[in-house]
Scaffold this motif. Structure first.
Motif, PDB file in Angstrom:
ATOM      1  N   MET A   1       0.831  -1.162   0.000  1.00  0.00           N
ATOM      2  CA  MET A   1       0.000   0.000   0.000  1.00  0.00           C
ATOM      3  C   MET A   1       0.892   1.248   0.000  1.00  0.00           C
ATOM      4  O   MET A   1       1.892   1.303   0.694  1.00  0.00           O
ATOM      5  N   ASP A   2       0.515   2.249  -0.806  1.00  0.00           N
ATOM      6  CA  ASP A   2       1.273   3.496  -0.902  1.00  0.00           C
ATOM      7  C   ASP A   2       0.370   4.682  -0.581  1.00  0.00           C
ATOM      8  O   ASP A   2      -0.862   4.568  -0.595  1.00  0.00           O
ATOM      9  N   ILE A   3       0.985   5.830  -0.321  1.00  0.00           N
ATOM     10  CA  ILE A   3       0.216   7.054  -0.113  1.00  0.00           C
ATOM     11  C   ILE A   3      -0.511   7.388  -1.406  1.00  0.00           C
ATOM     12  O   ILE A   3       0.080   7.362  -2.480  1.00  0.00           O
ATOM     13  N   GLY A   4      -1.795   7.688  -1.308  1.00  0.00           N
ATOM     14  CA  GLY A   4      -2.594   8.014  -2.487  1.00  0.00           C
ATOM     15  C   GLY A   4      -3.468   6.866  -2.948  1.00  0.00           C
ATOM     16  O   GLY A   4      -4.345   7.064  -3.783  1.00  0.00           O
ATOM     17  N   ASP A   5      -3.247   5.657  -2.428  1.00  0.00           N
ATOM     18  CA  ASP A   5      -4.106   4.530  -2.765  1.00  0.00           C
ATOM     19  C   ASP A   5      -5.460   4.711  -2.082  1.00  0.00           C
ATOM     20  O   ASP A   5      -5.547   5.238  -0.978  1.00  0.00           O
ATOM     21  N   PHE A   6      -6.523   4.293  -2.751  1.00  0.00           N
ATOM     22  CA  PHE A   6      -7.848   4.318  -2.157  1.00  0.00           C
ATOM     23  C   PHE A   6      -8.142   2.929  -1.613  1.00  0.00           C
ATOM     24  O   PHE A   6      -7.984   1.932  -2.326  1.00  0.00           O
ATOM     25  N   ILE A   7      -8.552   2.869  -0.344  1.00  0.00           N
ATOM     26  CA  ILE A   7      -8.802   1.585   0.294  1.00  0.00           C
ATOM     27  C   ILE A   7     -10.219   1.539   0.860  1.00  0.00           C
ATOM     28  O   ILE A   7     -10.860   2.567   1.060  1.00  0.00           O
ATOM     29  N   GLU A   8     -10.687   0.322   1.109  1.00  0.00           N
ATOM     30  CA  GLU A   8     -11.974   0.084   1.736  1.00  0.00           C
ATOM     31  C   GLU A   8     -11.707  -0.619   3.057  1.00  0.00           C
ATOM     32  O   GLU A   8     -10.929  -1.569   3.110  1.00  0.00           O
ATOM     33  N   ILE A   9     -12.336  -0.124   4.128  1.00  0.00           N
ATOM     34  CA  ILE A   9     -12.150  -0.721   5.447  1.00  0.00           C
ATOM     35  C   ILE A   9     -13.505  -1.128   5.989  1.00  0.00           C
ATOM     36  O   ILE A   9     -14.457  -0.355   5.934  1.00  0.00           O
ATOM     37  N   GLN A  10     -13.587  -2.343   6.518  1.00  0.00           N
ATOM     38  CA  GLN A  10     -14.801  -2.812   7.178  1.00  0.00           C
ATOM     39  C   GLN A  10     -14.472  -3.087   8.627  1.00  0.00           C
ATOM     40  O   GLN A  10     -13.436  -3.671   8.937  1.00  0.00           O
ATOM     41  N   GLY A  11     -15.347  -2.623   9.507  1.00  0.00           N
ATOM     42  CA  GLY A  11     -15.105  -2.818  10.926  1.00  0.00           C
ATOM     43  C   GLY A  11     -16.024  -1.958  11.756  1.00  0.00           C
ATOM     44  O   GLY A  11     -17.003  -1.401  11.265  1.00  0.00           O
ATOM     45  N   ASN A  12     -15.695  -1.844  13.033  1.00  0.00           N
ATOM     46  CA  ASN A  12     -16.517  -1.077  13.970  1.00  0.00           C
ATOM     47  C   ASN A  12     -15.940   0.315  14.158  1.00  0.00           C
ATOM     48  O   ASN A  12     -14.754   0.482  14.410  1.00  0.00           O
ATOM     49  N   PHE A  13     -16.832   1.311  14.082  1.00  0.00           N
ATOM     50  CA  PHE A  13     -16.464   2.699  14.281  1.00  0.00           C
ATOM     51  C   PHE A  13     -16.668   3.040  15.754  1.00  0.00           C
ATOM     52  O   PHE A  13     -17.686   2.712  16.332  1.00  0.00           O
TER      53      PHE A  13
END
Length: 90
Positions: A1-13
């Motif tokens: 993973m690099d700076i500027g990559d778009f990611i999706e995160i699933q979990g508890n806020f």
């Protein structure tokens, strides 16, 4: 993973004891890979022509531009819902 990559995160806020908003990540994935590096943090986008050609970088690098875009988007959605009469006026 690099700076500027778009990611999706699933979990508890949740909010930490210090009041920081965070996510307890259960799963994550890369949505898009950044092909070019982002401009330097301190210099940013200085050339006005480049700012207009690369709006996505301008939005990423300038918090004021991002805030303006969010406000315009919310206003546009609200106007559309008013026209469809699905959003009560307050």
């Amino acid at each position: 993973m690099d700076i500027g990559d778009f990611i999706e995160i699933q979990g508890n806020f949740f909010t930490t004891k210090r009041g920081e908003k965070t996510i307890e990540a259960k799963d994550w994935g890369i949505l898009t890979k950044s092909l070019l590096p982002l401009p330097e943090k301190w210099h940013g986008l200085v050339d006005p022509e480049e700012r207009f050609r690369k709006r996505y970088l301008d939005i990423l690098m300038d918090p004021e531009i991002k805030e303006l875009l969010v406000k315009k988007t919310k206003f546009g959605i609200r106007c559309e819902l008013y026209e469809r009469k699905r959003f009560p006026r307050s």
